[in-house]
Design a protein around this motif. Structure first.
Motif, PDB file in Angstrom:
ATOM      1  N   THR A 325       7.124  12.986  16.228  1.00 52.34           N
ATOM      2  CA  THR A 325       8.537  13.366  16.221  1.00 52.34           C
ATOM      3  C   THR A 325       9.274  12.538  15.176  1.00 52.34           C
ATOM      4  O   THR A 325       9.129  11.316  15.143  1.00 52.34           O
ATOM      5  N   VAL A 327      12.911  11.347  14.120  1.00 53.09           N
ATOM      6  CA  VAL A 327      14.235  11.191  14.717  1.00 53.09           C
ATOM      7  C   VAL A 327      15.219  10.856  13.600  1.00 53.09           C
ATOM      8  O   VAL A 327      14.987   9.927  12.820  1.00 53.09           O
ATOM      9  N   ALA A 328      16.317  11.616  13.535  1.00 54.81           N
ATOM     10  CA  ALA A 328      17.279  11.431  12.450  1.00 54.81           C
ATOM     11  C   ALA A 328      18.700  11.502  12.993  1.00 54.81           C
ATOM     12  O   ALA A 328      18.972  12.230  13.951  1.00 54.81           O
ATOM     13  N   ARG A 330      22.688  12.511  13.267  1.00 53.77           N
ATOM     14  CA  ARG A 330      23.452  13.737  13.028  1.00 53.77           C
ATOM     15  C   ARG A 330      24.518  13.486  11.964  1.00 53.77           C
ATOM     16  O   ARG A 330      25.166  12.443  11.947  1.00 53.77           O
ATOM     17  N   SER A 340      22.823  17.022   5.901  1.00 53.20           N
ATOM     18  CA  SER A 340      22.077  17.019   7.155  1.00 53.20           C
ATOM     19  C   SER A 340      20.651  16.542   6.916  1.00 53.20           C
ATOM     20  O   SER A 340      19.871  17.201   6.215  1.00 53.20           O
ATOM     21  N   THR A 342      18.467  16.400   9.246  1.00 48.32           N
ATOM     22  CA  THR A 342      17.623  17.292  10.041  1.00 48.32           C
ATOM     23  C   THR A 342      17.205  18.506   9.225  1.00 48.32           C
ATOM     24  O   THR A 342      16.025  18.877   9.183  1.00 48.32           O
ATOM     25  N   ALA A 345      14.730  17.349   6.578  1.00 46.73           N
ATOM     26  CA  ALA A 345      13.384  17.100   7.106  1.00 46.73           C
ATOM     27  C   ALA A 345      12.636  18.403   7.328  1.00 46.73           C
ATOM     28  O   ALA A 345      11.425  18.486   7.084  1.00 46.73           O
ATOM     29  N   ARG A 346      13.342  19.425   7.776  1.00 46.11           N
ATOM     30  CA  ARG A 346      12.671  20.720   7.995  1.00 46.11           C
ATOM     31  C   ARG A 346      12.230  21.351   6.679  1.00 46.11           C
ATOM     32  O   ARG A 346      11.184  22.004   6.620  1.00 46.11           O
ATOM     33  N   VAL A 353      11.797  17.775  14.786  1.00 48.89           N
ATOM     34  CA  VAL A 353      12.838  16.847  14.359  1.00 48.89           C
ATOM     35  C   VAL A 353      13.843  16.720  15.495  1.00 48.89           C
ATOM     36  O   VAL A 353      14.363  17.717  15.989  1.00 48.89           O
ATOM     37  N   ARG A 354      14.111  15.497  15.888  1.00 48.46           N
ATOM     38  CA  ARG A 354      15.073  15.237  16.960  1.00 48.46           C
ATOM     39  C   ARG A 354      16.318  14.604  16.347  1.00 48.46           C
ATOM     40  O   ARG A 354      16.244  13.543  15.722  1.00 48.46           O
ATOM     41  N   GLU A 355      17.472  15.249  16.533  1.00 45.33           N
ATOM     42  CA  GLU A 355      18.718  14.762  15.972  1.00 45.33           C
ATOM     43  C   GLU A 355      19.466  13.973  17.035  1.00 45.33           C
ATOM     44  O   GLU A 355      19.583  14.403  18.183  1.00 45.33           O
TER      45      GLU A 355
END
Length: 532
Positions: A325, A327-328, A330, A340, A342, A345-346, A353-355
Protein backbone atom coordinates in the motif's frame (compact mmCIF):
# COMPACT_ATOMS: atom_id res chain seq x y z
CA UNK A 1 17.01 -25.84 -14.72
CA UNK A 2 18.79 -24.48 -17.78
CA UNK A 3 22.56 -24.03 -17.64
CA UNK A 4 22.18 -20.80 -19.62
CA UNK A 5 23.81 -17.81 -17.90
CA UNK A 6 21.26 -15.59 -16.20
CA UNK A 7 21.56 -11.89 -15.50
CA UNK A 8 20.28 -9.12 -13.26
CA UNK A 9 20.98 -5.40 -13.25
CA UNK A 10 24.42 -4.48 -11.92
CA UNK A 11 24.46 -2.86 -8.48
CA UNK A 12 25.81 0.38 -9.94
CA UNK A 13 23.03 0.72 -12.52
CA UNK A 14 20.83 3.77 -12.32
CA UNK A 15 17.42 3.69 -14.01
CA UNK A 16 16.34 7.27 -14.58
CA UNK A 17 12.71 7.96 -15.57
CA UNK A 18 12.35 10.73 -18.13
CA UNK A 19 9.48 12.82 -19.51
CA UNK A 20 10.43 14.28 -22.84
CA UNK A 21 14.02 13.45 -21.87
CA UNK A 22 13.85 15.57 -18.68
CA UNK A 23 14.14 13.88 -15.29
CA UNK A 24 10.68 12.86 -14.08
CA UNK A 25 9.49 14.53 -10.87
CA UNK A 26 5.99 15.53 -9.76
CA UNK A 27 5.89 18.95 -11.48
CA UNK A 28 6.68 17.44 -14.90
CA UNK A 29 4.07 14.69 -14.52
CA UNK A 30 0.79 16.47 -13.68
CA UNK A 31 -0.41 18.03 -16.96
CA UNK A 32 -0.95 21.58 -15.65
CA UNK A 33 2.34 21.96 -13.79
CA UNK A 34 4.16 20.12 -16.58
CA UNK A 35 2.83 22.56 -19.17
CA UNK A 36 3.73 25.61 -17.06
CA UNK A 37 7.18 24.27 -16.17
CA UNK A 38 7.83 23.52 -19.83
CA UNK A 39 6.89 27.07 -20.86
CA UNK A 40 8.50 29.01 -18.03
CA UNK A 41 11.57 26.95 -17.21
CA UNK A 42 12.59 24.25 -19.67
CA UNK A 43 12.19 26.32 -22.83
CA UNK A 44 13.66 29.50 -21.33
CA UNK A 45 16.63 27.54 -19.98
CA UNK A 46 17.31 25.89 -23.34
CA UNK A 47 16.91 29.22 -25.17
CA UNK A 48 19.45 30.75 -22.81
CA UNK A 49 21.86 27.87 -23.49
CA UNK A 50 21.45 28.19 -27.25
CA UNK A 51 22.19 31.92 -27.03
CA UNK A 52 25.24 31.54 -24.75
CA UNK A 53 26.38 27.90 -24.51
CA UNK A 54 29.83 28.83 -23.21
CA UNK A 55 28.39 30.64 -20.21
CA UNK A 56 26.35 27.57 -19.31
CA UNK A 57 29.32 25.24 -19.69
CA UNK A 58 31.48 27.45 -17.46
CA UNK A 59 28.72 28.01 -14.88
CA UNK A 60 28.13 24.28 -14.49
CA UNK A 61 31.73 23.94 -13.26
CA UNK A 62 31.23 26.58 -10.57
CA UNK A 63 30.03 24.97 -7.28
CA UNK A 64 28.50 28.27 -6.17
CA UNK A 65 26.08 28.12 -9.11
CA UNK A 66 24.94 24.55 -8.47
CA UNK A 67 21.16 24.45 -8.84
CA UNK A 68 21.05 27.39 -11.22
CA UNK A 69 19.27 27.29 -14.57
CA UNK A 70 22.34 26.13 -16.48
CA UNK A 71 22.37 23.28 -19.00
CA UNK A 72 25.21 20.85 -18.29
CA UNK A 73 25.82 19.81 -21.89
CA UNK A 74 29.16 20.52 -23.60
CA UNK A 75 29.18 23.13 -26.34
CA UNK A 76 30.27 20.43 -28.79
CA UNK A 77 26.66 19.16 -28.66
CA UNK A 78 25.11 22.53 -29.44
CA UNK A 79 23.48 21.28 -32.64
CA UNK A 80 21.87 18.38 -30.76
CA UNK A 81 20.43 20.75 -28.17
CA UNK A 82 19.07 23.01 -30.91
CA UNK A 83 17.35 20.06 -32.61
CA UNK A 84 16.09 18.77 -29.28
CA UNK A 85 14.62 22.16 -28.37
CA UNK A 86 12.84 22.50 -31.72
CA UNK A 87 11.39 19.00 -31.46
CA UNK A 88 10.25 19.58 -27.88
CA UNK A 89 8.40 22.76 -28.86
CA UNK A 90 6.68 20.86 -31.67
CA UNK A 91 5.83 17.72 -29.67
CA UNK A 92 4.40 19.73 -26.76
CA UNK A 93 2.85 22.59 -28.75
CA UNK A 94 -0.60 21.91 -27.28
CA UNK A 95 0.81 21.95 -23.73
CA UNK A 96 2.44 25.29 -24.44
CA UNK A 97 -0.87 26.66 -25.75
CA UNK A 98 -2.58 25.36 -22.60
CA UNK A 99 -0.03 27.04 -20.32
CA UNK A 100 -0.25 30.39 -22.12
CA UNK A 101 -4.06 30.28 -22.09
CA UNK A 102 -4.20 29.36 -18.40
CA UNK A 103 -1.90 32.20 -17.32
CA UNK A 104 -3.66 34.80 -19.51
CA UNK A 105 -7.17 33.77 -18.54
CA UNK A 106 -6.37 33.45 -14.83
CA UNK A 107 -4.82 36.92 -14.78
CA UNK A 108 -7.75 38.34 -16.73
CA UNK A 109 -10.18 36.84 -14.25
CA UNK A 110 -8.27 38.26 -11.29
CA UNK A 111 -8.31 41.73 -12.87
CA UNK A 112 -11.98 41.72 -13.90
CA UNK A 113 -14.03 39.55 -11.53
CA UNK A 114 -14.73 41.13 -8.16
CA UNK A 115 -17.63 39.19 -6.71
CA UNK A 116 -20.26 39.07 -9.45
CA UNK A 117 -21.36 35.70 -10.81
CA UNK A 118 -18.68 33.80 -12.73
CA UNK A 119 -21.16 31.97 -14.97
CA UNK A 120 -20.67 34.38 -17.85
CA UNK A 121 -16.94 33.76 -17.85
CA UNK A 122 -17.43 30.12 -18.82
CA UNK A 123 -18.28 31.31 -22.36
CA UNK A 124 -14.97 33.19 -22.43
CA UNK A 125 -12.75 30.27 -21.40
CA UNK A 126 -10.05 29.86 -24.09
CA UNK A 127 -10.27 26.79 -26.28
CA UNK A 128 -7.25 24.93 -24.79
CA UNK A 129 -8.90 25.09 -21.34
CA UNK A 130 -12.52 24.38 -22.30
CA UNK A 131 -13.98 21.44 -20.41
CA UNK A 132 -10.90 21.15 -18.20
CA UNK A 133 -11.42 23.91 -15.60
CA UNK A 134 -13.89 25.14 -13.01
CA UNK A 135 -14.19 28.79 -11.99
CA UNK A 136 -14.47 29.61 -8.28
CA UNK A 137 -14.21 32.39 -5.75
CA UNK A 138 -12.47 32.17 -2.41
CA UNK A 139 -14.26 33.65 0.60
CA UNK A 140 -12.83 37.09 -0.18
CA UNK A 141 -14.23 37.16 -3.76
CA UNK A 142 -10.85 36.44 -5.31
CA UNK A 143 -11.32 34.27 -8.42
CA UNK A 144 -9.58 30.94 -8.92
CA UNK A 145 -9.23 28.79 -12.03
CA UNK A 146 -9.39 25.19 -10.79
CA UNK A 147 -8.14 22.66 -13.36
CA UNK A 148 -9.85 19.26 -13.24
CA UNK A 149 -6.68 17.27 -12.73
CA UNK A 150 -8.16 13.79 -13.08
CA UNK A 151 -9.72 14.71 -16.41
CA UNK A 152 -6.50 16.27 -17.64
CA UNK A 153 -4.62 12.99 -17.03
CA UNK A 154 -7.05 11.42 -19.55
CA UNK A 155 -6.47 14.15 -22.13
CA UNK A 156 -3.87 14.68 -24.83
CA UNK A 157 -2.02 16.99 -22.46
CA UNK A 158 -0.76 13.92 -20.59
CA UNK A 159 1.69 12.25 -22.95
CA UNK A 160 2.61 8.70 -22.02
CA UNK A 161 4.49 8.45 -25.30
CA UNK A 162 7.02 10.98 -23.96
CA UNK A 163 7.93 8.71 -21.04
CA UNK A 164 11.07 6.58 -21.06
CA UNK A 165 13.73 5.02 -18.87
CA UNK A 166 17.45 5.73 -19.19
CA UNK A 167 19.69 2.91 -17.93
CA UNK A 168 23.37 3.46 -17.24
CA UNK A 169 26.19 2.39 -14.96
CA UNK A 170 26.91 5.11 -12.43
CA UNK A 171 30.62 5.66 -11.90
CA UNK A 172 30.38 8.14 -8.99
CA UNK A 173 27.71 9.75 -6.84
CA UNK A 174 28.45 13.24 -8.16
CA UNK A 175 28.32 12.61 -11.90
CA UNK A 176 24.61 13.19 -12.42
CA UNK A 177 23.74 16.69 -13.70
CA UNK A 178 21.26 18.80 -11.77
CA UNK A 179 17.84 17.24 -12.22
CA UNK A 180 15.85 20.32 -13.24
CA UNK A 181 18.07 22.17 -15.69
CA UNK A 182 19.70 19.50 -17.86
CA UNK A 183 17.84 17.26 -20.32
CA UNK A 184 19.25 13.76 -20.72
CA UNK A 185 20.31 13.57 -24.36
CA UNK A 186 20.97 10.14 -25.88
CA UNK A 187 24.52 9.00 -25.29
CA UNK A 188 26.97 6.18 -25.80
CA UNK A 189 27.01 5.49 -22.06
CA UNK A 190 23.30 4.78 -21.64
CA UNK A 191 20.52 2.57 -22.93
CA UNK A 192 17.12 4.13 -23.59
CA UNK A 193 13.85 2.24 -23.18
CA UNK A 194 10.71 3.94 -24.47
CA UNK A 195 8.09 2.68 -22.05
CA UNK A 196 5.14 4.24 -20.22
CA UNK A 197 5.63 4.44 -16.48
CA UNK A 198 2.51 2.37 -15.73
CA UNK A 199 3.62 -0.50 -18.00
CA UNK A 200 3.89 -3.82 -16.06
CA UNK A 201 7.03 -4.63 -18.05
CA UNK A 202 8.88 -2.23 -15.76
CA UNK A 203 8.14 -4.60 -12.87
CA UNK A 204 9.59 -7.45 -14.91
CA UNK A 205 12.82 -5.52 -15.37
CA UNK A 206 13.25 -4.88 -11.66
CA UNK A 207 12.18 -8.40 -10.75
CA UNK A 208 15.47 -9.55 -12.26
CA UNK A 209 16.93 -9.01 -8.79
CA UNK A 210 15.00 -12.06 -7.56
CA UNK A 211 14.39 -13.81 -10.88
CA UNK A 212 17.33 -13.29 -13.25
CA UNK A 213 16.81 -14.02 -16.94
CA UNK A 214 18.90 -14.91 -19.94
CA UNK A 215 20.42 -12.19 -22.06
CA UNK A 216 18.00 -12.94 -24.89
CA UNK A 217 15.01 -12.68 -22.55
CA UNK A 218 16.17 -9.31 -21.22
CA UNK A 219 16.83 -8.03 -24.74
CA UNK A 220 13.29 -9.06 -25.70
CA UNK A 221 11.78 -7.43 -22.59
CA UNK A 222 13.43 -4.11 -23.39
CA UNK A 223 12.73 -4.47 -27.11
CA UNK A 224 16.40 -3.67 -27.59
CA UNK A 225 17.94 -4.20 -31.06
CA UNK A 226 21.03 -6.35 -31.40
CA UNK A 227 22.98 -3.21 -32.33
CA UNK A 228 22.59 -2.17 -28.67
CA UNK A 229 23.90 -5.45 -27.23
CA UNK A 230 27.13 -3.90 -25.96
CA UNK A 231 25.21 -1.24 -24.04
CA UNK A 232 22.87 -3.86 -22.62
CA UNK A 233 25.70 -6.16 -21.49
CA UNK A 234 27.36 -3.20 -19.77
CA UNK A 235 24.47 -2.78 -17.32
CA UNK A 236 24.09 -6.47 -16.42
CA UNK A 237 25.81 -8.88 -14.06
CA UNK A 238 25.59 -12.63 -13.76
CA UNK A 239 23.20 -13.64 -10.99
CA UNK A 240 21.54 -16.64 -9.37
CA UNK A 241 18.84 -14.48 -7.78
CA UNK A 242 18.54 -13.38 -4.18
CA UNK A 243 15.69 -13.93 -1.72
CA UNK A 244 15.95 -12.00 1.54
CA UNK A 245 14.23 -13.15 4.70
CA UNK A 246 12.14 -10.56 6.56
CA UNK A 247 13.29 -9.19 9.91
CA UNK A 248 12.10 -11.50 12.71
CA UNK A 249 13.88 -9.95 15.70
CA UNK A 250 12.06 -9.06 18.91
CA UNK A 251 13.04 -5.39 18.67
CA UNK A 252 12.09 -2.77 16.09
CA UNK A 253 14.76 -2.50 13.39
CA UNK A 254 15.21 0.86 11.72
CA UNK A 255 17.45 1.26 8.69
CA UNK A 256 18.40 4.70 7.44
CA UNK A 257 18.95 4.75 3.66
CA UNK A 258 19.95 8.41 3.40
CA UNK A 259 18.21 11.80 3.37
CA UNK A 260 14.57 11.18 4.50
CA UNK A 261 14.36 7.49 3.58
CA UNK A 262 13.86 5.19 6.57
CA UNK A 263 12.82 1.52 6.71
CA UNK A 264 11.00 0.36 9.85
CA UNK A 265 10.53 -3.38 10.46
CA UNK A 266 8.64 -4.87 13.38
CA UNK A 267 6.60 -8.01 13.96
CA UNK A 268 6.75 -9.06 10.33
CA UNK A 269 5.55 -5.64 9.07
CA UNK A 270 7.77 -3.42 6.94
CA UNK A 271 7.20 0.33 6.50
CA UNK A 272 9.30 2.53 4.20
CA UNK A 273 9.14 6.31 4.62
CA UNK A 274 9.86 8.67 1.69
CA UNK A 275 11.78 6.19 -0.51
CA UNK A 276 14.93 7.66 -2.03
CA UNK A 277 17.37 4.81 -2.59
CA UNK A 278 20.67 5.13 -4.38
CA UNK A 279 22.56 2.47 -6.34
CA UNK A 280 26.14 1.73 -5.34
CA UNK A 281 28.32 3.45 -7.94
CA UNK A 282 31.48 1.82 -9.24
CA UNK A 283 33.47 4.21 -7.04
CA UNK A 284 32.02 5.67 -3.85
CA UNK A 285 33.25 6.97 -0.53
CA UNK A 286 30.03 6.85 1.50
CA UNK A 287 28.58 3.44 2.31
CA UNK A 288 24.85 3.02 2.03
CA UNK A 289 21.98 0.61 2.17
CA UNK A 290 20.72 0.05 -1.37
CA UNK A 291 18.02 -1.90 -3.18
CA UNK A 292 19.52 -5.24 -2.21
CA UNK A 293 19.09 -4.40 1.48
CA UNK A 294 15.30 -4.11 1.28
CA UNK A 295 12.90 -6.91 2.25
CA UNK A 296 11.14 -8.86 -0.48
CA UNK A 297 7.84 -7.19 0.44
CA UNK A 298 7.15 -3.71 1.79
CA UNK A 299 3.74 -3.52 3.42
CA UNK A 300 3.46 0.28 3.48
CA UNK A 301 5.24 3.15 1.79
CA UNK A 302 4.54 6.46 3.52
CA UNK A 303 4.89 9.63 1.43
CA UNK A 304 5.11 12.84 3.48
CA UNK A 305 4.85 15.36 0.62
CA UNK A 306 5.36 15.90 -3.08
CA UNK A 307 8.76 17.58 -3.21
CA UNK A 308 11.11 15.88 -5.63
CA UNK A 309 13.37 14.52 -2.85
CA UNK A 310 10.46 12.85 -1.01
CA UNK A 311 8.18 11.69 -3.83
CA UNK A 312 10.99 10.15 -5.87
CA UNK A 313 9.62 8.62 -9.04
CA UNK A 314 12.91 6.88 -9.81
CA UNK A 315 12.78 4.87 -6.59
CA UNK A 316 9.01 4.33 -6.56
CA UNK A 317 9.02 2.72 -10.00
CA UNK A 318 11.86 0.45 -8.99
CA UNK A 319 9.98 -0.75 -5.90
CA UNK A 320 6.43 -0.80 -7.26
CA UNK A 321 6.24 -4.58 -7.62
CA UNK A 322 7.00 -5.16 -3.94
CA UNK A 323 4.84 -2.44 -2.32
CA UNK A 324 1.56 -3.42 -0.69
CA UNK A 325 0.00 0.00 0.00
CA UNK A 326 1.26 3.45 -0.91
CA UNK A 327 0.02 6.08 1.57
CA UNK A 328 -0.08 9.71 0.43
CA UNK A 329 -1.44 12.99 1.83
CA UNK A 330 -4.59 14.55 0.40
CA UNK A 331 -4.30 17.74 -1.64
CA UNK A 332 -6.73 20.65 -1.43
CA UNK A 333 -8.03 19.90 -4.92
CA UNK A 334 -8.35 23.63 -5.62
CA UNK A 335 -4.95 25.05 -6.55
CA UNK A 336 -3.21 23.58 -9.58
CA UNK A 337 0.21 23.71 -7.90
CA UNK A 338 -1.17 21.56 -5.09
CA UNK A 339 -1.22 18.49 -7.28
CA UNK A 340 -2.84 15.24 -6.21
CA UNK A 341 -0.20 12.71 -5.18
CA UNK A 342 -2.87 10.01 -5.26
CA UNK A 343 -3.66 10.67 -8.92
CA UNK A 344 0.04 10.86 -9.68
CA UNK A 345 0.75 7.52 -7.96
CA UNK A 346 -1.99 5.88 -10.02
CA UNK A 347 -0.42 7.20 -13.22
CA UNK A 348 2.78 5.49 -12.06
CA UNK A 349 0.97 2.16 -11.95
CA UNK A 350 0.14 1.95 -8.23
CA UNK A 351 -3.28 0.37 -7.80
CA UNK A 352 -3.47 0.37 -4.00
CA UNK A 353 -3.11 4.01 -2.89
CA UNK A 354 -4.45 5.17 0.45
CA UNK A 355 -5.06 8.91 0.80
CA UNK A 356 -4.88 10.44 4.29
CA UNK A 357 -5.79 13.73 5.90
CA UNK A 358 -5.16 15.20 9.35
CA UNK A 359 -5.42 12.49 12.05
CA UNK A 360 -6.66 9.82 9.66
CA UNK A 361 -5.43 6.52 11.02
CA UNK A 362 -5.46 2.85 10.17
CA UNK A 363 -4.52 -0.31 11.99
CA UNK A 364 -1.52 -2.45 11.17
CA UNK A 365 -0.51 -5.72 12.88
CA UNK A 366 0.31 -4.84 16.50
CA UNK A 367 0.01 -1.13 15.89
CA UNK A 368 -1.36 1.80 13.89
CA UNK A 369 -0.33 4.62 11.57
CA UNK A 370 -1.68 8.14 12.07
CA UNK A 371 -1.40 11.13 9.71
CA UNK A 372 -0.06 14.14 11.64
CA UNK A 373 -0.21 17.86 10.72
CA UNK A 374 2.82 19.18 8.83
CA UNK A 375 3.33 22.95 8.91
CA UNK A 376 5.77 25.07 6.94
CA UNK A 377 8.40 24.16 4.33
CA UNK A 378 6.22 24.89 1.28
CA UNK A 379 6.82 28.63 0.89
CA UNK A 380 3.34 29.38 2.34
CA UNK A 381 1.62 27.67 -0.60
CA UNK A 382 -1.09 25.00 -0.21
CA UNK A 383 0.40 21.54 -0.64
CA UNK A 384 -0.44 17.92 0.07
CA UNK A 385 1.68 17.04 3.10
CA UNK A 386 1.60 15.01 6.30
CA UNK A 387 3.93 13.72 8.98
CA UNK A 388 3.37 10.21 10.38
CA UNK A 389 2.96 8.75 13.87
CA UNK A 390 3.67 5.01 14.17
CA UNK A 391 2.59 2.84 17.08
CA UNK A 392 4.44 -0.47 17.04
CA UNK A 393 3.64 -2.57 20.08
CA UNK A 394 4.52 -0.44 23.09
CA UNK A 395 6.82 1.90 21.16
CA UNK A 396 5.95 5.05 19.23
CA UNK A 397 7.75 7.01 16.54
CA UNK A 398 7.11 10.34 14.80
CA UNK A 399 8.48 11.01 11.32
CA UNK A 400 8.18 14.79 11.07
CA UNK A 401 10.02 15.05 7.72
CA UNK A 402 10.52 18.75 6.87
CA UNK A 403 7.85 20.02 9.29
CA UNK A 404 8.62 23.36 10.85
CA UNK A 405 7.32 23.60 14.42
CA UNK A 406 5.58 26.93 13.97
CA UNK A 407 2.82 26.19 16.51
CA UNK A 408 3.81 23.70 19.19
CA UNK A 409 0.21 23.45 20.43
CA UNK A 410 -0.52 21.18 17.46
CA UNK A 411 1.63 18.51 19.07
CA UNK A 412 0.04 19.02 22.47
CA UNK A 413 -3.31 18.30 20.82
CA UNK A 414 -1.77 15.30 19.05
CA UNK A 415 -0.46 13.80 22.28
CA UNK A 416 -3.98 13.62 23.68
CA UNK A 417 -4.59 11.03 20.95
CA UNK A 418 -1.23 9.26 20.90
CA UNK A 419 0.52 9.77 24.21
CA UNK A 420 4.21 10.82 24.36
CA UNK A 421 6.49 10.00 21.43
CA UNK A 422 9.41 7.67 22.17
CA UNK A 423 11.47 8.38 19.06
CA UNK A 424 11.45 11.58 17.01
CA UNK A 425 12.81 11.95 13.49
CA UNK A 426 13.06 15.64 12.59
CA UNK A 427 14.35 17.37 9.46
CA UNK A 428 16.56 20.41 9.93
CA UNK A 429 17.00 21.94 6.49
CA UNK A 430 16.66 25.28 8.27
CA UNK A 431 17.54 27.50 5.29
CA UNK A 432 15.31 26.32 2.50
CA UNK A 433 14.97 27.32 -1.13
CA UNK A 434 13.29 30.63 -2.01
CA UNK A 435 9.78 30.71 -3.43
CA UNK A 436 10.84 31.03 -7.06
CA UNK A 437 13.22 28.05 -7.08
CA UNK A 438 10.67 25.25 -7.53
CA UNK A 439 7.39 27.16 -7.66
CA UNK A 440 8.38 30.19 -9.75
CA UNK A 441 7.72 28.51 -13.13
CA UNK A 442 4.16 27.50 -12.20
CA UNK A 443 2.98 30.77 -10.64
CA UNK A 444 0.75 33.00 -12.82
CA UNK A 445 3.02 35.99 -12.11
CA UNK A 446 6.69 36.18 -11.23
CA UNK A 447 7.00 36.65 -7.46
CA UNK A 448 8.47 39.84 -6.03
CA UNK A 449 12.15 39.31 -5.16
CA UNK A 450 11.61 40.32 -1.54
CA UNK A 451 8.71 37.89 -1.20
CA UNK A 452 10.66 35.12 -2.90
CA UNK A 453 13.62 35.49 -0.56
CA UNK A 454 11.45 35.83 2.52
CA UNK A 455 9.20 32.86 1.78
CA UNK A 456 11.60 29.95 1.99
CA UNK A 457 10.98 26.21 2.26
CA UNK A 458 12.44 26.08 5.74
CA UNK A 459 12.37 23.08 8.05
CA UNK A 460 13.19 23.34 11.73
CA UNK A 461 16.10 25.30 13.11
CA UNK A 462 17.59 24.53 16.53
CA UNK A 463 14.91 26.50 18.39
CA UNK A 464 11.86 25.09 16.62
CA UNK A 465 13.30 21.55 16.66
CA UNK A 466 13.73 21.90 20.43
CA UNK A 467 10.14 23.14 20.74
CA UNK A 468 8.99 20.09 18.82
CA UNK A 469 10.98 17.73 21.05
CA UNK A 470 9.55 19.39 24.16
CA UNK A 471 6.01 19.22 22.82
CA UNK A 472 6.12 15.48 22.00
CA UNK A 473 8.21 14.64 25.10
CA UNK A 474 10.50 12.35 23.09
CA UNK A 475 13.06 10.06 24.73
CA UNK A 476 15.45 9.95 21.77
CA UNK A 477 15.79 11.98 18.60
CA UNK A 478 17.35 11.64 15.18
CA UNK A 479 18.04 14.44 12.71
CA UNK A 480 17.55 13.47 9.08
CA UNK A 481 16.43 14.89 5.71
CA UNK A 482 19.18 17.52 5.52
CA UNK A 483 20.64 16.49 2.15
CA UNK A 484 24.16 15.63 3.34
CA UNK A 485 24.61 12.43 1.31
CA UNK A 486 26.46 12.88 -1.99
CA UNK A 487 23.83 10.94 -3.95
CA UNK A 488 21.21 13.65 -3.36
CA UNK A 489 23.35 16.53 -4.62
CA UNK A 490 21.87 16.31 -8.13
CA UNK A 491 18.42 16.81 -6.55
CA UNK A 492 19.11 19.40 -3.85
CA UNK A 493 22.12 21.30 -5.22
CA UNK A 494 23.74 21.35 -1.77
CA UNK A 495 27.48 21.23 -1.11
CA UNK A 496 27.65 20.39 2.61
CA UNK A 497 30.48 21.66 4.80
CA UNK A 498 31.22 20.91 8.43
CA UNK A 499 30.98 24.60 9.34
CA UNK A 500 27.82 25.47 7.40
CA UNK A 501 24.66 26.87 8.98
CA UNK A 502 22.93 23.49 8.98
CA UNK A 503 25.65 21.82 11.03
CA UNK A 504 25.78 24.77 13.44
CA UNK A 505 22.04 24.58 14.06
CA UNK A 506 22.11 20.79 14.39
CA UNK A 507 24.96 20.94 16.92
CA UNK A 508 23.08 23.58 18.93
CA UNK A 509 19.94 21.42 18.93
CA UNK A 510 21.81 18.32 20.07
CA UNK A 511 23.42 20.24 22.94
CA UNK A 512 20.19 21.94 24.00
CA UNK A 513 18.18 18.74 23.88
CA UNK A 514 20.68 16.95 26.09
CA UNK A 515 21.12 19.84 28.53
CA UNK A 516 17.43 20.59 28.95
CA UNK A 517 15.74 17.20 28.60
CA UNK A 518 18.56 14.71 29.05
CA UNK A 519 17.72 13.30 25.62
CA UNK A 520 20.37 12.07 23.23
CA UNK A 521 20.10 13.11 19.60
CA UNK A 522 22.10 11.99 16.57
CA UNK A 523 22.52 13.26 13.03
CA UNK A 524 21.97 10.39 10.60
CA UNK A 525 24.25 10.09 7.58
CA UNK A 526 24.89 7.51 4.90
CA UNK A 527 24.04 4.13 6.38
CA UNK A 528 22.73 3.54 9.91
CA UNK A 529 20.92 0.67 11.63
CA UNK A 530 19.03 1.27 14.88
CA UNK A 531 17.35 -1.25 17.20
CA UNK A 532 14.74 -0.02 19.65
Amino acid sequence: MSDEIRYALAESVCVEPLVGRWVAWPHVMSPVTQSLHLLNYQITTLDSYLANPGIHETSCRNPKLLGGAFVDVPTSRLAEVRDFSAKMKDDFSDNLAFARALIAFHNRLVNEANGESLEGYYRRIPEPLRGYVELLYDYYNRPIVRPLEGLLYKSGYYKKEAQSLRLFRQETDLERPYYMSTPRLPGDDSLDWNVAFDDPKIDELFRLEQEPKSFAEIRSLLDSPTSQDAKLRAILRESDGAIRAPWRGDRIRIRYFGHACVLVESGGVSILVDPLIAPRPERHDVERFSFGDLPEWIDYVLITHGHHDHFVIETLLRLRRKIGTLVAPRSSGVFYGDLSLTLLARQLGFSNVREVDCLDEFAIPNGRIVAVPFLGEHNDLPSAKTAYFLRLGTRSLLFAADSNCLVSEIYAHLLRETGPIDTLFVGMECVGAPLNWVYGPILPNKPDHRHSQGRRSNGCNSNTALELARAVRCRQAFIYAVGREPWVRYLLALTPAEDDVYMAEIAKYIRSLNDEMGVDAKLLFGRTEILI
